[in-house]
Design a protein around this motif. Structure first.
Motif: not given
Length: 169
Positions: A5-10, A47-52, A121-124, A129-140
């Motif tokens: 619920e915390n992640l989904l609005p962002d 790449h941006v389209a595939d990240l999610p 290895t990191r928590p999902k 947040r970092t490996f997917v969303m921030n990565h997507m924002i960077h490439h956007r």
């Protein structure tokens, strides 16, 4: 508040902003690149389209081996609508995965491997947040530069761009 619920609005906000950017990628410029060491506009948009898709994979699996041959390679879309369709499908799967995950699921560790060797290895939840969303924002953001260099209007994302006012203004 639950982790999902915390992640989904962002997530929803960034997905909408990214879709707007991808919708501006012109198919007649797919082969363009700003420098010989840079990827093409098609490569970057794809790449941006595939990240999610990585987000859904992180939620639904506990590890992924990134070595060639461990994931099917899909053909590149031939037009902008195809890129946006890939993005929408991947974003929908990621959103559903987050929405369906418990806090315990999202606290579990996830590992990236290469030919069986663990790279990290990191928590999902942290990786979403970092490996997917921030990565997507960077490439956007890179995609925004590609658009600017091709005289294509850059959308307003967090405030006005040189081409359009902020949404709602």
């Amino acid at each position: 508040m639950a982790i999902g619920e915390n992640l989904l609005p962002d997530f929803d906000q960034e997905i909408a902003r990214t879709r707007t950017t991808l919708e501006r990628v012109p198919a007649d410029k797919f082969a363009w690149r700003p420098h010989p060491k840079s990827g093409t506009l098609l490569w970057l948009a794809r790449h941006v389209a595939d990240l999610p898709s990585l987000g859904a994979l992180i939620v639904n699996q506990d590890e992924f081996d990134a070595a060639p041959g461990h994931r099917p390679v899909e053909p590149a879309p031939s037009d902008t609508a195809g890129i946006v369709a890939v993005f929408n499908g991947n974003a929908g799967r990621m959103r559903a995965a987050i929405d369906g995950a418990s806090d315990d699921d999202l606290r579990k560790p996830w590992s990236l491997l290469h030919n069986g060797t663990v790279l990290f290895t990191r928590p999902k939840a942290a990786l979403l947040r970092t490996f997917v969303m921030n990565h997507m924002i960077h490439h956007r953001a890179q995609l925004g530069v590609y658009l600017r260099l091709n005289d294509i209007p850059v959308p307003s994302l967090y405030g006005p761009s040189a081409d359009e006012p902020s949404p709602g203004h």
